[in-house]
Design a protein around this motif. Structure first.
Motif, PDB file in Angstrom:
ATOM      1  N   ARG A  25       2.986  15.594  -3.441  1.00 28.76           N
ATOM      2  CA  ARG A  25       4.472  15.150  -3.330  1.00 28.76           C
ATOM      3  C   ARG A  25       4.594  13.597  -3.476  1.00 28.76           C
ATOM      4  NH1 ARG A  25       8.457  18.972  -2.291  1.00 28.76           N
ATOM      5  NH2 ARG A  25       9.633  17.374  -3.366  1.00 28.76           N
ATOM      6  N   THR A  26       3.494  12.595  -3.554  1.00 31.23           N
ATOM      7  CA  THR A  26       3.577  11.443  -3.709  1.00 31.23           C
ATOM      8  C   THR A  26       3.794  11.076  -5.016  1.00 31.23           C
ATOM      9  OG1 THR A  26       1.926  11.300  -1.834  1.00 31.23           O
ATOM     10  CG2 THR A  26       2.202   9.377  -3.218  1.00 31.23           C
ATOM     11  N   ARG A  27       4.875  10.099  -5.375  1.00 38.25           N
ATOM     12  CA  ARG A  27       5.154   9.827  -6.523  1.00 38.25           C
ATOM     13  C   ARG A  27       5.011   8.251  -6.849  1.00 38.25           C
ATOM     14  NH1 ARG A  27       9.189  12.566  -9.074  1.00 38.25           N
ATOM     15  NH2 ARG A  27       8.179  11.779 -10.805  1.00 38.25           N
ATOM     16  N   LEU A  28       4.844   7.317  -5.990  1.00 35.03           N
ATOM     17  CA  LEU A  28       4.305   6.228  -6.322  1.00 35.03           C
ATOM     18  C   LEU A  28       3.611   5.374  -5.221  1.00 35.03           C
ATOM     19  CD1 LEU A  28       6.211   3.772  -5.203  1.00 35.03           C
ATOM     20  CD2 LEU A  28       7.779   4.846  -6.925  1.00 35.03           C
ATOM     21  N   ILE A  29       2.696   4.359  -5.693  1.00 36.61           N
ATOM     22  CA  ILE A  29       2.433   3.490  -4.500  1.00 36.61           C
ATOM     23  C   ILE A  29       3.019   1.965  -5.014  1.00 36.61           C
ATOM     24  CG2 ILE A  29       0.473   2.018  -3.645  1.00 36.61           C
ATOM     25  CD1 ILE A  29      -1.165   4.662  -3.913  1.00 36.61           C
ATOM     26  N   SER A  30       3.604   1.359  -4.032  1.00 36.98           N
ATOM     27  CA  SER A  30       4.077  -0.008  -4.389  1.00 36.98           C
ATOM     28  C   SER A  30       3.472  -1.154  -3.267  1.00 36.98           C
ATOM     29  CB  SER A  30       5.605  -0.067  -4.158  1.00 36.98           C
ATOM     30  OG  SER A  30       6.131  -1.147  -4.463  1.00 36.98           O
ATOM     31  N   LEU A  31       2.907  -2.062  -3.881  1.00 40.18           N
ATOM     32  CA  LEU A  31       2.044  -3.190  -3.182  1.00 40.18           C
ATOM     33  C   LEU A  31       2.302  -4.266  -3.841  1.00 40.18           C
ATOM     34  CD1 LEU A  31      -1.586  -1.427  -2.439  1.00 40.18           C
ATOM     35  CD2 LEU A  31       0.453  -1.835  -0.830  1.00 40.18           C
ATOM     36  N   SER A  32       2.008  -5.338  -3.129  1.00 38.37           N
ATOM     37  CA  SER A  32       2.174  -6.784  -3.678  1.00 38.37           C
ATOM     38  C   SER A  32       0.716  -7.216  -4.264  1.00 38.37           C
ATOM     39  CB  SER A  32       2.394  -7.797  -2.335  1.00 38.37           C
ATOM     40  OG  SER A  32       3.844  -7.650  -1.750  1.00 38.37           O
ATOM     41  N   PHE A  33       0.921  -8.011  -5.255  1.00 39.01           N
ATOM     42  CA  PHE A  33      -0.308  -8.389  -5.760  1.00 39.01           C
ATOM     43  C   PHE A  33      -1.228  -9.507  -4.792  1.00 39.01           C
ATOM     44  CE2 PHE A  33      -1.816 -11.558  -9.507  1.00 39.01           C
ATOM     45  CZ  PHE A  33      -3.123 -11.325  -9.397  1.00 39.01           C
ATOM     46  N   VAL A  34      -0.231 -10.350  -4.243  1.00 38.26           N
ATOM     47  CA  VAL A  34      -0.757 -10.995  -3.139  1.00 38.26           C
ATOM     48  C   VAL A  34       0.221 -11.095  -1.828  1.00 38.26           C
ATOM     49  CG1 VAL A  34      -1.061 -13.597  -2.334  1.00 38.26           C
ATOM     50  CG2 VAL A  34      -1.967 -12.757  -4.646  1.00 38.26           C
ATOM     51  N   GLU A  35      -0.328 -10.637  -0.742  1.00 41.42           N
ATOM     52  CA  GLU A  35       0.764 -10.419   0.511  1.00 41.42           C
ATOM     53  C   GLU A  35       0.985 -11.674   0.674  1.00 41.42           C
ATOM     54  OE1 GLU A  35       1.738  -7.734   1.173  1.00 41.42           O
ATOM     55  OE2 GLU A  35       0.148  -6.401   0.439  1.00 41.42           O
ATOM     56  N   ALA A  36       2.511 -11.754   0.786  1.00 39.85           N
ATOM     57  CA  ALA A  36       3.207 -13.158   1.233  1.00 39.85           C
ATOM     58  C   ALA A  36       2.840 -13.426   2.619  1.00 39.85           C
ATOM     59  CB  ALA A  36       4.662 -12.823   1.134  1.00 39.85           C
ATOM     60  N   GLY A  37       2.477 -12.750   3.520  1.00 40.92           N
ATOM     61  CA  GLY A  37       2.408 -13.490   4.917  1.00 40.92           C
ATOM     62  C   GLY A  37       0.888 -13.893   5.070  1.00 40.92           C
ATOM     63  N   ASN A  38      -0.167 -13.605   4.631  1.00 41.97           N
ATOM     64  CA  ASN A  38      -1.366 -14.114   4.855  1.00 41.97           C
ATOM     65  C   ASN A  38      -2.168 -14.346   3.605  1.00 41.97           C
ATOM     66  OD1 ASN A  38      -2.024 -11.346   4.030  1.00 41.97           O
ATOM     67  ND2 ASN A  38      -3.005 -10.643   5.875  1.00 41.97           N
ATOM     68  N   ASN A  90       7.558  11.554  -1.751  1.00 42.39           N
ATOM     69  CA  ASN A  90       7.164  10.373  -0.768  1.00 42.39           C
ATOM     70  C   ASN A  90       6.545   9.373  -1.790  1.00 42.39           C
ATOM     71  OD1 ASN A  90       3.999  10.247  -0.600  1.00 42.39           O
ATOM     72  ND2 ASN A  90       4.514  12.567  -0.396  1.00 42.39           N
ATOM     73  N   LEU A  91       6.593   8.235  -1.104  1.00 42.71           N
ATOM     74  CA  LEU A  91       5.992   7.086  -1.725  1.00 42.71           C
ATOM     75  C   LEU A  91       5.091   6.195  -0.747  1.00 42.71           C
ATOM     76  CD1 LEU A  91       7.765   4.052  -1.132  1.00 42.71           C
ATOM     77  CD2 LEU A  91       9.717   5.673  -2.266  1.00 42.71           C
ATOM     78  N   ILE A  92       4.358   5.257  -1.107  1.00 43.82           N
ATOM     79  CA  ILE A  92       3.638   4.533  -0.022  1.00 43.82           C
ATOM     80  C   ILE A  92       3.716   3.108  -0.241  1.00 43.82           C
ATOM     81  CG2 ILE A  92       1.116   4.285   0.507  1.00 43.82           C
ATOM     82  CD1 ILE A  92       0.678   6.990  -0.557  1.00 43.82           C
ATOM     83  N   ILE A  93       3.923   2.411   0.818  1.00 49.34           N
ATOM     84  CA  ILE A  93       3.679   1.159   0.876  1.00 49.34           C
ATOM     85  C   ILE A  93       3.035   0.638   2.003  1.00 49.34           C
ATOM     86  CG2 ILE A  93       5.856   0.578  -0.294  1.00 49.34           C
ATOM     87  CD1 ILE A  93       7.301   0.135   2.494  1.00 49.34           C
ATOM     88  N   SER A  94       2.611  -0.864   2.299  1.00 49.30           N
ATOM     89  CA  SER A  94       1.857  -1.154   3.406  1.00 49.30           C
ATOM     90  C   SER A  94       2.816  -1.716   4.407  1.00 49.30           C
ATOM     91  CB  SER A  94       0.876  -2.131   2.937  1.00 49.30           C
ATOM     92  OG  SER A  94       1.559  -3.417   2.864  1.00 49.30           O
ATOM     93  N   ASP A  95       2.154  -1.741   5.644  1.00 51.18           N
ATOM     94  CA  ASP A  95       3.103  -2.644   6.764  1.00 51.18           C
ATOM     95  C   ASP A  95       3.027  -3.767   6.893  1.00 51.18           C
ATOM     96  OD1 ASP A  95       0.492  -2.982   7.740  1.00 51.18           O
ATOM     97  OD2 ASP A  95       0.647  -1.942   9.672  1.00 51.18           O
ATOM     98  N   ILE A  96       2.586  -4.622   5.518  1.00 52.19           N
ATOM     99  CA  ILE A  96       2.626  -6.103   5.542  1.00 52.19           C
ATOM    100  C   ILE A  96       3.401  -6.617   4.288  1.00 52.19           C
ATOM    101  CG2 ILE A  96       0.703  -6.407   7.039  1.00 52.19           C
ATOM    102  CD1 ILE A  96      -0.972  -6.987   4.566  1.00 52.19           C
ATOM    103  N   GLU A  97       4.178  -5.778   3.946  1.00 48.20           N
ATOM    104  CA  GLU A  97       5.017  -6.202   2.373  1.00 48.20           C
ATOM    105  C   GLU A  97       5.889  -6.978   2.970  1.00 48.20           C
ATOM    106  OE1 GLU A  97       3.953  -5.197  -0.862  1.00 48.20           O
ATOM    107  OE2 GLU A  97       2.361  -4.581   0.609  1.00 48.20           O
ATOM    108  N   PHE A  98       6.504  -7.856   2.138  1.00 48.14           N
ATOM    109  CA  PHE A  98       7.638  -8.661   2.236  1.00 48.14           C
ATOM    110  C   PHE A  98       8.865  -7.739   2.145  1.00 48.14           C
ATOM    111  CE2 PHE A  98      11.027 -11.422   0.728  1.00 48.14           C
ATOM    112  CZ  PHE A  98      10.862 -12.517   1.773  1.00 48.14           C
ATOM    113  N   PRO A  99       9.760  -7.707   2.793  1.00 49.66           N
ATOM    114  CA  PRO A  99      11.106  -7.143   2.937  1.00 49.66           C
ATOM    115  C   PRO A  99      11.532  -6.525   1.574  1.00 49.66           C
ATOM    116  CG  PRO A  99      11.268  -8.666   4.576  1.00 49.66           C
ATOM    117  CD  PRO A  99      10.074  -9.113   3.816  1.00 49.66           C
ATOM    118  N   SER A 100      11.423  -7.363   0.524  1.00 51.49           N
ATOM    119  CA  SER A 100      11.878  -7.071  -0.597  1.00 51.49           C
ATOM    120  C   SER A 100      11.257  -5.778  -1.263  1.00 51.49           C
ATOM    121  CB  SER A 100      12.030  -8.266  -1.562  1.00 51.49           C
ATOM    122  OG  SER A 100      10.751  -8.526  -1.850  1.00 51.49           O
ATOM    123  N   ASN A 101       9.973  -5.542  -0.942  1.00 48.06           N
ATOM    124  CA  ASN A 101       9.172  -4.442  -1.234  1.00 48.06           C
ATOM    125  C   ASN A 101       9.155  -3.247  -0.026  1.00 48.06           C
ATOM    126  OD1 ASN A 101       7.830  -2.869  -3.329  1.00 48.06           O
ATOM    127  ND2 ASN A 101       5.635  -3.848  -2.101  1.00 48.06           N
TER     128      ASN A 101
END
Length: 327
Positions: free
Chosen positions: A101-114, A54-65
């Motif tokens: 089973r977590t392999r990575l976390i992918s986040l934005s440096f600065v969130e695009a929305g806010n 599994n991998l982890i992202i946030s629910d406020i990421e830009f769609p490209s992430n």
């Protein structure tokens, strides 16, 4: 390693190489610069996931992430979303999603929305402790905020140039750390992926030991020219000056909007999490957006009005914006 300095070095070096290689067979050899992969058509890398990972992202990421990771679900990879709280990404909630089973976390440096600026250093420490990869989408921060990929132990940093780096569309880069470079598998290879890529007569399938192994063909050299000009401008003005000015304007906008009864600022984060992007919400965002367009003021309408002042804007311009949407 200051990512902007190395970007400037590599794009100029790569441009010189392309113009001169037929005569001199030049290649990038600078040990620091060579870690930066400038692929301007596609970015091909393959993290060796296994079914059930599994991998982890946030629910406020830009769609490209988001979508590239969701594409892995068909291969049995679980995508876990950490739920944002008031526009922020809580570190504790991020940590609670990690398991064996977590392999990575992918986040934005600065969130695009806010404009929320993630706690990159803390997330990096969490990834190191859990021995997982850390992927950073830097497009909304790079050019205004400094980021040291080595100091922060970032495994992958990706960005385009058409936002705060003053570059053209259709050109981007990926930084890949030496620590994980040997673990990556490229599903696609090209002649430019080879260590001796300018040897056209002898076929020797030896991938480049650098992140150049992920290149899929010739680069966008006309685009690189535009990138160089953008990086020259940032170097001329100074990243400290740009950062100071952009943050000063964003702070002014937040403070003034908080005084307006008709406008809500959705970017009132703690100082360490503030960026140059400010999200404002009105009683009728659509109407306010149209009013601004009538005054030739361009903003982004996304869950409100996203305002992105740069160093060349003024406080007077921001005050005018607030007056218009407060009518």
């Amino acid at each position: 390693m200051n990512i902007l300095d190395k970007l400037h070095d590599i794009v100029e070096t790569e441009m010189e190489n392309q113009m001169l290689y037929n005569k001199y067979m030049l290649q990038i050899t600078n040990p620091e610069v060579r870690q930066l992969f400038t692929q301007l058509r596609d970015e091909h890398m393959h993290i060796p996931f296994q079914k059930g990972d599994n991998l982890i992202i946030s629910d406020i990421e830009f769609p490209s992430n988001v979508y590239p990771w969701l594409n892995l679900e068909s291969k049995g990879i679980e995508v876990r979303f950490v739920k944002s709280v008031n526009g922020t990404v809580p570190l504790a909630d991020l940590e609670n999603l990690i398991d064996e089973r977590t392999r990575l976390i992918s986040l934005s440096f600065v969130e695009a929305g806010n404009g929320f600026k993630n706690n990159v250093e803390e997330v990096s420490s969490l990834c190191q402790k859990s021995e997982i990869y850390f992927v950073v989408d830097a497009i909304q921060g790079l050019g205004v905020h400094e980021i040291d990929v080595k100091k922060l132990n970032i495994d992958f940093l990706v960005s385009g140039f058409f936002k705060w780096l003053f570059g053209p569309d259709g050109i981007g880069f990926m930084y890949c750390s030496e620590r994980v470079l040997s673990e990556m598998v490229s599903p696609f290879v090209s002649w430019t992926s080879m260590e001796d890529k300018f040897n056209y007569s002898t076929y020797n399938f030896t991938l480049s030991p650098t992140s150049r192994r992920f290149e899929a063909g010739n680069l966008n050299f006309s685009g690189i020219r535009g990138v160089i000009k953008g990086l020259d401008l940032i170097e001329e003005i100074g990243i400290d000056v740009i950062h100071g000015r952009a943050m000063q304007l964003a702070t002014h906008l937040r403070e003034q909007s908080n005084r307006s009864p008709k406008v809500t600022c959705a970017s009132n984060f703690s100082k360490d999490n503030q960026s140059q992007i400010v999200l404002l919400q009105c009683e009728n965002d659509d109407m306010c957006f149209e009013r601004l367009k009538q005054h030739n003021i361009i903003v982004n309408k996304r869950n409100g009005l996203r305002i992105s002042p740069h160093f060349y804007n003024t406080k007077e311009e921001l005050d005018t914006l607030l007056e218009i949407i407060s009518e």
